[in-house]
Design an enzyme around this catalytic site. Structure first.
Site, PDB file in Angstrom:
ATOM      1  N   LYS A   1       0.839  -1.209   0.000  1.00  0.00           N
ATOM      2  CA  LYS A   1       0.000   0.000   0.000  1.00  0.00           C
ATOM      3  C   LYS A   1       0.872   1.257   0.000  1.00  0.00           C
ATOM      4  CE  LYS A   1      -3.915  -1.952   2.605  1.00  0.00           C
ATOM      5  NZ  LYS A   1      -4.648  -1.899   3.885  1.00  0.00           N
TER       6      LYS A   1
ATOM      7  N   GLN B   1      -4.597  -1.692   9.616  1.00  0.00           N
ATOM      8  CA  GLN B   1      -4.524  -3.038   9.040  1.00  0.00           C
ATOM      9  C   GLN B   1      -5.186  -4.051   9.974  1.00  0.00           C
ATOM     10  OE1 GLN B   1      -3.462  -3.867   6.008  1.00  0.00           O
ATOM     11  NE2 GLN B   1      -4.071  -5.971   6.423  1.00  0.00           N
TER      12      GLN B   1
ATOM     13  N   ASP C   1     -11.079   3.069   4.172  1.00  0.00           N
ATOM     14  CA  ASP C   1     -11.466   1.663   4.043  1.00  0.00           C
ATOM     15  C   ASP C   1     -12.984   1.505   3.910  1.00  0.00           C
ATOM     16  OD1 ASP C   1      -9.374  -0.196   3.847  1.00  0.00           O
ATOM     17  OD2 ASP C   1      -8.900  -0.043   5.981  1.00  0.00           O
TER      18      ASP C   1
END
Length: 270
Positions: free
Chosen positions: A58, A102, A125
Site C-alpha cells: 500500500k 490493518q 477503508d
C-alpha cells in the site's frame, strides 16, 4: 482452448489497475498545483508477515501515485488506548486525509472500537458505520475497496449490469454486504441475491447468476455445473492449498475452479 479465446474471457485486473493508477497520478498532479498532497496514514499492529507485506505494498502504491504516506508500526502488546490515541492524532493532522488500520488486530483490541474512532471523513477503508450507512442509503461516502474494485473490473471490461442477476456468495462486512448494496444502486441497477452458509440449494441461485461473485474462502468450490452459460465470474477468494510440486509446498487458488469453469463462462478473473 486457444490463447485468443482465453484472453477474450479473462478480466485483466493488472491492466485495469495500471489504468486507474495513471488516472490517480494525473488527479494528484492537479491537486499539487493547489498545494494539496494526498496523505495516507497506515497503522500496523504486530508482526504478522502477510499484514506487513500488505501494508508495504500500500505504501509503495502511494509512492507511485504521488501521495504522501506514513506507516506507524506498533508492537503486538500495544494497548487499545495507545492505538486509539494514535488514531486521534491522525484525525487532527491536516496532512493526513486517510487512515488505514490493518486488520486483523490482536485479540485484546476491540476492532469495532478502533474502526469507530476513525473520523468518517478519513475512513478510506469504508468500514465506519457512518460510511456503511451512506452506502446502504445510496449517499456519497467511502466504499470498501474490494467491492468497489469488483464494480470497476466489470465496468471497465464493458460487461453490462443493468437488469442483470448478480449472486454474491458470502455476507462479510468487507465484501459480501457492501458488494450487494453497490450492485442495487441505480447507476449499476442489478438484481442481487446474497447466499451464505445457511443457504439451501445453492446451485439454484448460482445457475441463475449473470454475474457471480465468490467470496466464501473455500478453495475451488465453484464448479461448471453450478454456473450459467456465458456468465461473468469474479473470484475474490485467496486460499492456500497444499501442493508438493511447488517449492513452497503450497499453491494459491481462489474459490472458483478456474480450469473447470473457463470454457462455460463468458468472463472470469484469473
Amino acid at each position: 482452448m486457444s490463447e485468443k479465446i482465453l484472453s477474450n474471457k479473462l478480466i485483466e485486473g493488472k491492466k485495469i489497475s495500471l489504468e486507474i493508477l495513471e488516472e490517480i497520478r494525473n488527479e494528484t498532479l492537479l491537486l499539487k498545483e493547489r498545494n494539496i498532497i494526498p496523505g495516507l496514514a497506515f497503522i500496523l499492529v504486530g508482526e504478522d508477515p502477510a499484514s506487513s507485506v500488505y501494508v508495504s505494498s500500500k505504501a509503495k502504491a502511494c509512492e507511485n501515485a504521488g501521495f504522501y504516506s506514513v506507516t506507524e508500526k506498533l508492537a503486538e502488546s500495544v494497548s487499545e488506548d495507545e492505538v486509539l490515541s494514535l488514531i486521534s492524532k491522525f484525525n487532527q493532522n491536516n496532512k493526513i486525509h486517510g487512515i488505514l488500520v490493518q486488520l486483523p488486530l490482536p485479540k485484546h483490541i476491540n476492532e469495532n472500537k478502533v474502526i469507530e474512532a476513525i473520523d468518517p471523513a478519513k475512513d478510506v477503508d469504508g468500514f465506519h458505520p457512518v460510511n456503511l450507512g451512506k452506502l446502504v442509503a445510496g449517499l456519497d461516502g467511502f466504499i470498501p475497496c474490494t467491492p468497489l474494485g469488483i464494480v470497476e473490473l466489470i465496468k471497465r471490461t464493458g460487461i453490462p449490469t443493468s437488469g442483470k442477476n448478480v449472486t454474491v456468495i458470502g455476507r462479510s462486512n468487507i465484501v459480501g454486504k457492501p458488494a450487494a448494496n453497490l450492485f442495487i444502486r441505480k447507476d449499476i441497477n442489478s438484481t442481487v441475491t446474497i447466499c451464505h452458509s445457511g443457504t439451501k440449494m445453492l446451485n439454484d441461485y448460482t445457475r441463475k447468476a449473470d454475474i457471480l461473485i465468490a467470496a466464501i474462502g473455500k478453495a475451488d468450490f465453484i464448479k461448471k455445473e453450478m454456473i450459467k452459460e456465458g456468465c461473468t465470474i469474479i473470484d475474490v477468494g485467496i486460499n492456500r492449498v497444499e501442493d508438493k510440486s511447488k517449492k513452497s509446498g503450497y499453491r494459491i487458488t481462489g474459490d472458483v475452479d478456474f480450469n473447470d469453469c473457463i470454457e462455460k463462462c463468458g468472463h472470469i478473473t484469473p
